[in-house]
Motif scaffolding. Structure first.
Motif, short mmCIF file in Angstrom:
data_model
loop_
_atom_site.label_atom_id
_atom_site.label_comp_id
_atom_site.label_asym_id
_atom_site.label_seq_id
_atom_site.Cartn_x
_atom_site.Cartn_y
_atom_site.Cartn_z
N TRP A 16 0.79 -1.20 -0.09
CA TRP A 16 -0.04 -0.17 0.05
C TRP A 16 0.84 1.25 0.02
O TRP A 16 0.28 2.14 -0.07
CB TRP A 16 -0.97 -0.11 1.20
CG TRP A 16 -2.19 -0.68 1.15
CD1 TRP A 16 -2.34 -2.10 1.15
CD2 TRP A 16 -3.50 -0.29 0.63
NE1 TRP A 16 -3.72 -2.43 1.17
CE2 TRP A 16 -4.44 -1.34 0.77
CE3 TRP A 16 -3.82 1.05 0.43
CZ2 TRP A 16 -5.68 -1.35 0.33
CZ3 TRP A 16 -5.20 1.31 0.00
CH2 TRP A 16 -6.09 0.18 0.05
N GLY A 17 2.17 1.15 0.32
CA GLY A 17 2.84 2.28 0.28
C GLY A 17 2.80 3.02 1.74
O GLY A 17 3.37 4.26 1.79
N GLY A 18 2.21 2.43 2.38
CA GLY A 18 1.98 3.35 3.93
C GLY A 18 1.02 2.24 4.56
O GLY A 18 0.71 1.26 4.55
N TRP A 19 0.50 3.12 5.79
CA TRP A 19 -0.12 2.35 7.06
C TRP A 19 -1.64 3.02 7.26
O TRP A 19 -2.40 2.41 7.30
CB TRP A 19 0.61 2.12 8.38
CG TRP A 19 2.13 1.29 7.87
CD1 TRP A 19 2.25 0.12 7.65
CD2 TRP A 19 3.33 2.14 7.67
NE1 TRP A 19 3.58 -0.11 7.42
CE2 TRP A 19 4.11 1.13 7.16
CE3 TRP A 19 3.53 3.42 7.78
CZ2 TRP A 19 5.71 1.45 7.01
CZ3 TRP A 19 4.93 3.69 7.62
CH2 TRP A 19 6.09 2.79 7.00
N PHE A 20 -1.28 4.39 7.66
CA PHE A 20 -2.55 4.96 8.39
C PHE A 20 -3.05 6.16 7.50
O PHE A 20 -3.99 6.79 8.13
CB PHE A 20 -2.11 5.37 9.64
CG PHE A 20 -1.88 4.26 10.72
CD1 PHE A 20 -3.08 3.55 11.37
CD2 PHE A 20 -0.65 3.72 10.85
CE1 PHE A 20 -3.06 2.61 12.05
CE2 PHE A 20 -0.47 2.80 11.91
CZ PHE A 20 -1.59 2.08 12.41
N ASN A 21 -2.85 6.43 6.47
CA ASN A 21 -3.36 7.46 5.65
C ASN A 21 -5.01 7.28 5.33
O ASN A 21 -5.37 6.18 5.22
CB ASN A 21 -2.64 7.49 4.43
CG ASN A 21 -1.40 8.40 4.29
OD1 ASN A 21 -1.20 9.10 5.24
ND2 ASN A 21 -0.66 8.25 3.40
N PHE A 22 -5.80 8.20 5.44
CA PHE A 22 -6.99 8.19 5.50
C PHE A 22 -7.63 7.63 4.03
O PHE A 22 -7.06 8.01 3.06
CB PHE A 22 -7.75 9.60 5.73
CG PHE A 22 -7.30 10.14 6.87
CD1 PHE A 22 -7.39 9.54 8.09
CD2 PHE A 22 -6.71 11.58 7.01
CE1 PHE A 22 -6.78 10.14 9.32
CE2 PHE A 22 -6.48 12.05 8.01
CZ PHE A 22 -6.43 11.52 9.41
N ILE A 23 -8.67 6.58 4.21
CA ILE A 23 -9.30 6.24 3.01
C ILE A 23 -10.81 6.43 2.84
O ILE A 23 -11.41 5.99 3.78
CB ILE A 23 -9.01 4.62 2.99
CG1 ILE A 23 -7.57 4.32 2.53
CG2 ILE A 23 -9.85 3.99 1.71
CD1 ILE A 23 -7.23 2.86 2.90
N GLY A 24 -11.21 6.96 1.78
CA GLY A 24 -12.54 7.08 1.75
C GLY A 24 -13.55 7.85 2.81
O GLY A 24 -14.50 7.72 3.18
N GLY A 25 -12.65 9.10 3.48
CA GLY A 25 -13.35 9.42 4.47
C GLY A 25 -13.17 9.02 5.83
O GLY A 25 -13.86 9.53 6.94
N TYR A 26 -12.69 7.79 5.99
CA TYR A 26 -12.75 7.13 7.39
C TYR A 26 -11.34 7.54 8.23
O TYR A 26 -10.59 8.04 7.48
CB TYR A 26 -12.90 5.61 7.29
CG TYR A 26 -13.84 5.07 6.64
CD1 TYR A 26 -14.95 5.01 7.39
CD2 TYR A 26 -13.96 4.49 5.29
CE1 TYR A 26 -16.41 4.55 6.87
CE2 TYR A 26 -15.24 4.06 4.66
CZ TYR A 26 -16.32 4.13 5.53
OH TYR A 26 -17.42 3.37 5.17
N GLY A 27 -11.50 7.35 9.40
CA GLY A 27 -10.41 7.77 10.09
C GLY A 27 -9.12 6.75 9.85
O GLY A 27 -9.23 5.87 9.15
N GLU A 28 -8.17 7.03 10.68
CA GLU A 28 -6.80 6.45 10.43
C GLU A 28 -7.04 5.01 10.71
O GLU A 28 -6.53 3.95 10.12
CB GLU A 28 -5.71 7.10 11.04
CG GLU A 28 -5.22 6.67 12.41
CD GLU A 28 -6.31 6.80 13.38
OE1 GLU A 28 -6.11 6.18 14.52
OE2 GLU A 28 -7.23 7.75 13.30
N ASP A 29 -7.89 4.66 11.87
CA ASP A 29 -8.01 3.31 12.20
C ASP A 29 -8.83 2.56 11.66
O ASP A 29 -8.28 1.25 11.19
CB ASP A 29 -8.55 3.43 14.06
CG ASP A 29 -9.64 4.13 14.16
OD1 ASP A 29 -10.28 4.76 13.01
OD2 ASP A 29 -10.16 4.44 14.97
N LEU A 30 -9.95 2.90 11.15
CA LEU A 30 -10.76 2.18 10.01
C LEU A 30 -9.96 1.90 8.64
O LEU A 30 -10.01 1.07 8.13
CB LEU A 30 -12.07 2.85 9.86
CG LEU A 30 -12.81 2.81 11.28
CD1 LEU A 30 -14.33 3.24 10.94
CD2 LEU A 30 -13.05 1.80 11.97
N SER A 31 -9.33 3.02 8.39
CA SER A 31 -8.48 2.91 7.03
C SER A 31 -7.30 1.90 7.31
O SER A 31 -7.36 1.12 6.09
CB SER A 31 -7.92 4.27 7.05
OG SER A 31 -8.78 5.42 6.46
#
Length: 227
Positions: free
Chosen positions: A171-186
């Motif tokens: 993924w090229g990383g870990w905790f960047n936001f996806i689809g408007g979700y917070g870092e934990d759900l992302s």
């Protein structure tokens, strides 16, 4: 300070030395005294030199920075503890014993007292890429056995560093936001995409500090309202 804590794993009956643990604390406020007090037994187990706090950045950036430190130091696990949590002293020992890639304690939201447990629904396109992801908050859970979820709040979570190294390649990383979700759900979306399971030990009961310290008793008092 040596890492001298012993742990009995579920796969091996004998006691073994625990692997190298990095305690990661993303903090953007003054840490409450209750959190500090609950951290002391954990610090005694892993050594103060293995506690890393990241501040003055967005939460996803703080978490990413902690992962980089863990990889640089060749840690085996990161034990994530948020700066508003009260952690039981045996939390690390219990979570390690399950020998899972991701294993979380149990805690609850400060506003509605709901458990911060989520089931994940994903839709893929013809190329098997994620097209849509959505979450349902789980309100029922087993009381006395390990169980699997789609994602968790990240207030008290043990993650194996090897899966984080694999995630960086994928993924090229870990905790960047996806689809408007917070870092934990992302993070949960990335894990599900890679087939990495997230588990919860309901015996690791944590407090969540707000105007009061929210725990399972508060959820039990209101959960019938959500049926």
């Amino acid at each position: 300070m040596s890492n001298s804590l012993k742990v009995k794993t579920k796969t091996k009956a004998k006691e073994t030395e625990i692997p190298k643990i990095l305690v990661g604390i993303p903090a953007n406020r003054n840490i409450p005294k209750e959190t500090v007090a609950s951290l002391l037994p954990i610090v005694a187990q892993v050594g103060i030199e293995n506690v890393v706090m990241m501040q003055n950045a967005m939460i996803n950036q703080c978490r990413d920075a902690i992962v980089k430190v863990a990889i640089q130091r060749k840690a085996d696990y990161i034990f994530w503890i948020d700066d508003d949590m009260v952690i039981p002293p045996d939390a690390l020992t219990k979570l390690l014993a399950h020998n899972k890639d991701i294993c979380s304690g149990l805690y609850f939201g400060r506003g509605n007292y709901k458990p911060l447990l989520f089931d994940l629904n994903m839709e893929r396109n013809a190329d098997n890429l994620i097209e849509k992801a959505s979450f349902n908050q789980r309100l029922d859970y087993p009381q006395d056995e390990l169980f699997k979820v789609g994602a968790v709040g990240f207030g008290c979570v043990l993650t194996r560093v090897s899966i984080l190294e694999a995630m960086e390649k994928e993924w090229g990383g870990w905790f960047n936001f996806i689809g408007g979700y917070g870092e934990d759900l992302s993070f949960g979306i990335r894990c599900a995409d890679m087939g990495i399971e997230t588990w919860v030990d309901p015996s690791v009961k944590c407090g969540h500090i707000g105007q009061i310290i929210v725990n399972e008793n508060h959820w039990n008092a209101v959960k019938d309202n959500y049926k």
